[in-house]
Each structure stands twice: as structure tokens, then as C-alpha cells.
Design a protein around this motif. Structure first.
Motif, PDB file in Angstrom:
ATOM      1  N   TYR A  27      25.741  70.228 -29.231  1.00  0.00           N
ATOM      2  CA  TYR A  27      25.634  71.448 -30.035  1.00  0.00           C
ATOM      3  C   TYR A  27      24.216  72.001 -29.904  1.00  0.00           C
ATOM      4  O   TYR A  27      23.549  72.318 -30.873  1.00  0.00           O
ATOM      5  CB  TYR A  27      25.993  71.144 -31.491  1.00  0.00           C
ATOM      6  N   HIS A  30      23.837  75.888 -25.342  1.00  0.00           N
ATOM      7  CA  HIS A  30      25.153  76.294 -24.844  1.00  0.00           C
ATOM      8  C   HIS A  30      26.265  75.819 -25.769  1.00  0.00           C
ATOM      9  O   HIS A  30      27.207  76.566 -26.041  1.00  0.00           O
ATOM     10  CB  HIS A  30      25.381  75.775 -23.411  1.00  0.00           C
ATOM     11  N   SER A  54      23.456  62.325 -34.624  1.00  0.00           N
ATOM     12  CA  SER A  54      22.968  63.575 -34.016  1.00  0.00           C
ATOM     13  C   SER A  54      22.314  64.485 -35.055  1.00  0.00           C
ATOM     14  O   SER A  54      22.898  64.751 -36.111  1.00  0.00           O
ATOM     15  CB  SER A  54      24.130  64.318 -33.369  1.00  0.00           C
ATOM     16  N   LEU A  70      32.072  61.054 -30.098  1.00  0.00           N
ATOM     17  CA  LEU A  70      32.432  61.260 -28.684  1.00  0.00           C
ATOM     18  C   LEU A  70      33.737  60.525 -28.372  1.00  0.00           C
ATOM     19  O   LEU A  70      34.604  61.043 -27.660  1.00  0.00           O
ATOM     20  CB  LEU A  70      31.309  60.757 -27.775  1.00  0.00           C
ATOM     21  N   ALA A  85      23.060  67.436 -22.316  1.00  0.00           N
ATOM     22  CA  ALA A  85      22.075  67.470 -21.235  1.00  0.00           C
ATOM     23  C   ALA A  85      22.671  66.836 -19.973  1.00  0.00           C
ATOM     24  O   ALA A  85      23.297  65.774 -20.037  1.00  0.00           O
ATOM     25  CB  ALA A  85      20.839  66.703 -21.683  1.00  0.00           C
ATOM     26  N   GLU A 190      27.085  76.606  -7.329  1.00  0.00           N
ATOM     27  CA  GLU A 190      26.458  76.848  -8.638  1.00  0.00           C
ATOM     28  C   GLU A 190      25.311  75.875  -8.874  1.00  0.00           C
ATOM     29  O   GLU A 190      24.250  76.259  -9.349  1.00  0.00           O
ATOM     30  CB  GLU A 190      27.513  76.747  -9.747  1.00  0.00           C
TER      31      GLU A 190
HETATM   32  N1  LIG Z   1      25.347  78.146 -16.600  1.00  0.00           N
HETATM   33  C1  LIG Z   1      24.054  78.311 -16.834  1.00  0.00           C
HETATM   34  O1  LIG Z   1      23.424  79.285 -16.407  1.00  0.00           O
HETATM   35  C2  LIG Z   1      23.350  77.290 -17.659  1.00  0.00           C
HETATM   36  C3  LIG Z   1      22.098  77.593 -18.217  1.00  0.00           C
HETATM   37  C4  LIG Z   1      21.466  76.635 -19.011  1.00  0.00           C
HETATM   38  C5  LIG Z   1      22.085  75.400 -19.215  1.00  0.00           C
HETATM   39  N2  LIG Z   1      23.304  75.141 -18.654  1.00  0.00           N
HETATM   40  C6  LIG Z   1      23.969  73.855 -18.848  1.00  0.00           C
HETATM   41  O2  LIG Z   1      24.404  73.728 -20.192  1.00  0.00           O
HETATM   42  C7  LIG Z   1      24.458  72.348 -20.559  1.00  0.00           C
HETATM   43  C8  LIG Z   1      23.733  72.164 -21.887  1.00  0.00           C
HETATM   44  O3  LIG Z   1      22.457  72.755 -21.780  1.00  0.00           O
HETATM   45  P1  LIG Z   1      21.712  73.291 -23.083  1.00  0.00           P
HETATM   46  O4  LIG Z   1      20.672  74.242 -22.605  1.00  0.00           O
HETATM   47  O5  LIG Z   1      22.695  73.712 -24.106  1.00  0.00           O
HETATM   48  O6  LIG Z   1      21.004  71.943 -23.587  1.00  0.00           O
HETATM   49  P2  LIG Z   1      20.333  71.641 -25.015  1.00  0.00           P
HETATM   50  O7  LIG Z   1      20.137  72.880 -25.797  1.00  0.00           O
HETATM   51  O8  LIG Z   1      19.161  70.770 -24.718  1.00  0.00           O
HETATM   52  O9  LIG Z   1      21.452  70.776 -25.785  1.00  0.00           O
HETATM   53  C9  LIG Z   1      21.771  69.547 -25.308  1.00  0.00           C
HETATM   54  C10 LIG Z   1      22.795  68.904 -26.229  1.00  0.00           C
HETATM   55  O10 LIG Z   1      23.119  67.682 -25.564  1.00  0.00           O
HETATM   56  C11 LIG Z   1      23.208  66.674 -26.523  1.00  0.00           C
HETATM   57  N3  LIG Z   1      22.899  65.379 -25.895  1.00  0.00           N
HETATM   58  C12 LIG Z   1      21.786  65.034 -25.205  1.00  0.00           C
HETATM   59  N4  LIG Z   1      21.880  63.758 -24.799  1.00  0.00           N
HETATM   60  C13 LIG Z   1      23.079  63.303 -25.255  1.00  0.00           C
HETATM   61  C14 LIG Z   1      23.742  62.063 -25.177  1.00  0.00           C
HETATM   62  N5  LIG Z   1      23.200  61.021 -24.525  1.00  0.00           N
HETATM   63  N6  LIG Z   1      24.948  61.941 -25.760  1.00  0.00           N
HETATM   64  C15 LIG Z   1      25.512  62.984 -26.407  1.00  0.00           C
HETATM   65  N7  LIG Z   1      24.925  64.195 -26.525  1.00  0.00           N
HETATM   66  C16 LIG Z   1      23.718  64.337 -25.957  1.00  0.00           C
HETATM   67  C17 LIG Z   1      22.187  67.036 -27.562  1.00  0.00           C
HETATM   68  O11 LIG Z   1      22.629  66.364 -28.695  1.00  0.00           O
HETATM   69  P3  LIG Z   1      21.847  66.311 -30.107  1.00  0.00           P
HETATM   70  O12 LIG Z   1      22.147  67.639 -30.715  1.00  0.00           O
HETATM   71  O13 LIG Z   1      22.526  65.165 -30.764  1.00  0.00           O
HETATM   72  O14 LIG Z   1      20.402  66.085 -29.800  1.00  0.00           O
HETATM   73  C18 LIG Z   1      22.304  68.558 -27.614  1.00  0.00           C
HETATM   74  O15 LIG Z   1      23.251  68.949 -28.597  1.00  0.00           O
HETATM   75  C19 LIG Z   1      23.868  71.592 -19.377  1.00  0.00           C
HETATM   76  O16 LIG Z   1      24.924  71.149 -18.552  1.00  0.00           O
HETATM   77  C20 LIG Z   1      23.064  72.670 -18.658  1.00  0.00           C
HETATM   78  O17 LIG Z   1      22.864  72.444 -17.281  1.00  0.00           O
HETATM   79  C21 LIG Z   1      23.941  76.061 -17.881  1.00  0.00           C
END
Ligand SMILES: NC(=O)c1ccc[n+]([C@@H]2O[C@H](COP(=O)([O-])OP(=O)(O)OC[C@H]3O[C@@H](n4cnc5c(N)ncnc54)[C@H](OP(=O)(O)O)[C@@H]3O)[C@@H](O)[C@H]2O)c1
Length: 330
Positions: A27, A30, A54, A70, A85, A190
Motif C-alpha cells: 500500500y 502504486h 505493516s 499475505l 518493492a 517494459e
Molecule cells: N509502471 C511504472 O511506471 C512504475 C513506476 C513506479 C513504480 N512501479 C512499480 O510499482 C511497484 C511498487 O512501487 P511503489 O513505488 O508503489 O513502491 P513503494 O511506494 O515503496 O511501496 C512499496 C510497498 O511495498 C511493501 N513492501 C516492501 N517490502 C515488502 C515485503 N518484504 N513484504 C510485503 N510488502 C513489502 C511496502 O509495505 P509497507 O507499507 O508495509 O512498508 C509498501 O507498501 C514496484 O513493482 C515498482 O517497480 C512501476
């Protein structure tokens, strides 16, 4: 040039996604935007799945979502959208989803990284879908709330249900991408485009130019404040112009002096960075970068933390804080 045709909202049926239970894992930027946009678009069966303890659980509950573990998401959902991540995807898959997953459960990603670099090896009964809204997570929500959306790209790595493409397109429509245009891609394209773009240009390249520019101006006798404004602070205005008008349009909007000089030096700078760009491509395409990053993640991101601390020590950060304070930006 052959540019692809886009799909729009009118071309896509949301109903197949409305008929399934969807768990969003993570959460963050994205995860929250996907959950909210999908629900606001009419996808009712959205669960938010978070790791134990979390810090995001209260926020997700406050937004009105059912928060599950999960393991429970793996047991209940028809599709799991993995928005944690990237470097954690392998551990989430082996530790939680693979051992508990409902038969036939599909996986959805918004970045090709973990499939293209084999962090996850899904079984044969699993749809493996890419539904990428191209941009930062916050922009997925902000553009949707303004009545727009980001450009969306879909791909199917494996179609077990015969529905994977339909679900991919419906998911992107739910995010709001059908308002801007939806295109086909592959996980490989991608993943490479995203990583190469951020390393060579958007983040690595831009920060290297800005820092080197600052150092060069200061060494030439210009005050740190003036150097910071002309190499770092004003990037925003140029980026905004390029975003709205393209590079040629930006050139048309700036002074002739700036344009004449920039045209003269552009080719020299491009020649200088070309060999570095070629090295970056070889490193990313071979998978060496992904292996180093996953290895660093497994050592509690020691390398990342050291690099971050080192970057924060640069003198231009102090200059930037001074300027932002004077401008009331912090
Ligand atoms: N398509 C695109 O252009 C684009 C752009 C940016 C990112 N993305 C992709 O979007 C995805 C998420 O990115 P984001 O920017 O949303 O990241 P983010 O804001 O850093 O959020 C990451 C989330 O992952 C959770 N997390 C981290 N480690 C975990 C673990 N070991 N087990 C369970 N949950 C875990 C975190 O949980 P907590 O809340 O518990 O800390 C957090 O809610 C990635 O795959 C990234 O590559 C795509």
C-alpha cells in the motif's frame, strides 16, 4: 514512423475484473493508487494485503479497505497484484503466495522486473500479467482524480485462463489509463525501458549532469547559490516545458542565446556520454544490475544506504536547503 494504435475506455469491458476477487499487495505509491482507482471505477472485490506489522495497515483501513495477511490473500484472491518493492517479490512469492495460493490464481505486475529477471517462477496454472500505468504511483491517483489517466501498457507472459489479456486491459481501464491510451508491450521491453531510462537519463544521468554542472560552475568562480539555481533548481522549469511541448517546443520557448549555445554543445555532450550509456545497456540487459540489486537487498540494502548517505553529503545539498528555505519551500 510506425506508432501503435491506442485502446481507450470505449474499447474495453471492465466486467471480467468486476467478477473476481483481487488482492493488492503493498500500500505504497502504486498500491494505494491502484486500490482506490479500481474501487472508484467499480471494482468491488479489492483486498489490501500487507506484511505483518505493516505501517500502511491503518491507512488502508482508513481508506475503507479490508486488510489481510499475505497468506490470506494467497488463499482468497483470484488475482494478486504485486505492488510491493520489486526486490522483495521473490521472498513474497516463495514465503507467502506459492505455498498458500488458490488453484489457478493469477499474478499482476506493474513493472516487468521480477518476471523478466526470474525472481518468480510461476506455475503452469497461473496467468502472469503486466498492467503498467507509466509513471509514479502518486500520479496514477492524481491524474485519475482530475478526470484523466496515465498511459497504460499491458503484456501477458503466460495465459492459463484464456482471460489474461482481457483482465490486463480491464485492470488498466480501472486505473484510468483508458482515458489516455493503452498499448501492448512485453515484460522484457517494459523492464528494460524503465531501468535504462531511469539510470541513463531521468535519475542517474540527470543527477550526474546537475552535480557536475554545479561543481564546474563553482570551480569557475560562481557563487554556490547562483550555481545551484542555474544547474539544479531551474531543472523544474525546463522539465515542465519538455513535458508539455517536447524538446523542440522547449527550445522554441527559451531565449535564443540559450538555444544557440545548447545546440552547439548538445552533440559534444552526447558523444561523451554514449560509451557510458552503452555500458549501462550491457549491464542491465545481461541481468548483472538486477543480480547486484537483489544481492544488496538481501544484505539489508547496505550498498544503497551507503550510496544514499554519500549523496547526502554533497555541498550542493546545503546550498539547496538554504535556497528552499528562503523561497518558503521547506
Ligand atoms: N509502471 C511504472 O511506471 C512504475 C513506476 C513506479 C513504480 N512501479 C512499480 O510499482 C511497484 C511498487 O512501487 P511503489 O513505488 O508503489 O513502491 P513503494 O511506494 O515503496 O511501496 C512499496 C510497498 O511495498 C511493501 N513492501 C516492501 N517490502 C515488502 C515485503 N518484504 N513484504 C510485503 N510488502 C513489502 C511496502 O509495505 P509497507 O507499507 O508495509 O512498508 C509498501 O507498501 C514496484 O513493482 C515498482 O517497480 C512501476
Amino acid at each position: 514512423m510506425n506508432l501503435p494504435d491506442a485502446l481507450y475506455d470505449r474499447d474495453i469491458d471492465l466486467a471480467p475484473l468486476q467478477a473476481v476477487t483481487l488482492a493488492i499487495i503493498g500500500y505504497g505509491n502504486h498500491g494505494r493508487s491502484h486500490a482506490l482507482n479500481l474501487r472508484d471505477s467499480g471494482v468491488k472485490g479489492v483486498l489490501v494485503a500487507l506484511r505483518d506489522g505493516s505501517p500502511s495497515a491503518d491507512k488502508a483501513r482508513g481508506d475503507g479497505f479490508e486488510v489481510v495477511s499475505l497468506d490470506e490473500a494467497a488463499r482468497r484472491a483470484d488475482y494478486v497484484s504485486i505492488l510491493a518493492a520489486d526486490e522483495a517479490h521473490g521472498a513474497i512469492w516463495t514465503g507467502h503466495i506459492a505455498p498458500n495460493r488458490k488453484a489457478g490464481q493469477g499474478l499482476i505486475f506493474c513493472h516487468g522486473f521480477s518476471i523478466d529477471y526470474d525472481l518468480i517462477d510461476p506455475p503452469a496454472d497461473c496467468d502472469v500479467i503486466l498492467a503498467a500505468a507509466k509513471g509514479p504511483g502518486g500520479a496514477v491517483r492524481e491524474s485519475f482524480e482530475r478526470g484523466g489517466g496515465l498511459t497504460g501498457f499491458w503484456a501477458v507472459h503466460h495465459d492459463a485462463s484464456g482471460q489474461a489479456e482481457t483482465i490486463a486491459k480491464a485492470y488498466l481501464k480501472g486505473l484510468g489509463c483508458g482515458r489516455a491510451g493503452i498499448f501492448a508491450t512485453s515484460f522484457r521491453e517494459e523492464a528494460l525501458a524503465d531501468i535504462l531510462g531511469e539510470q541513463a537519463v531521468l535519475v542517474g544521468g540527470m543527477c550526474a549532469l546537475a552535480r557536475q554542472g554545479y561543481e564546474t560552475l563553482v570551480a569557475a568562480g560562481i557563487s554556490p547559490l547562483m550555481a545551484y539555481i542555474d544547474t539544479v533548481h531551474e531543472l523544474k522549469y525546463i522539465a515542465e516545458l519538455i513535458h508539455r511541448r517536447g524538446i523542440a517546443g522547449m527550445y522554441a520557448a527559451i531565449s535564443d542565446t540559450a538555444e544557440f549555445g545548447a545546440h552547439e554543445v548538445e552533440a559534444r555532450i552526447a558523444d561523451a556520454v554514449k560509451p557510458v550509456f552503452d555500458d549501462i545497456v550491457a549491464d542491465v540487459v545481461s541481468g548483472d544490475f538486477a543480480r547486484r540489486w537483489v544481492a544488496d537487498f538481501e544484505k539489508d540494502r547496505a550498498g544503497l544506504h551507503a550510496a544514499r548517505a554519500n549523496a547526502g553529503q554533497h555541498e550542493l545539498e546545503e546550498t539547496g536547503r538554504y535556497l528552499r528555505k528562503a523561497l518558503g519551500l521547506e
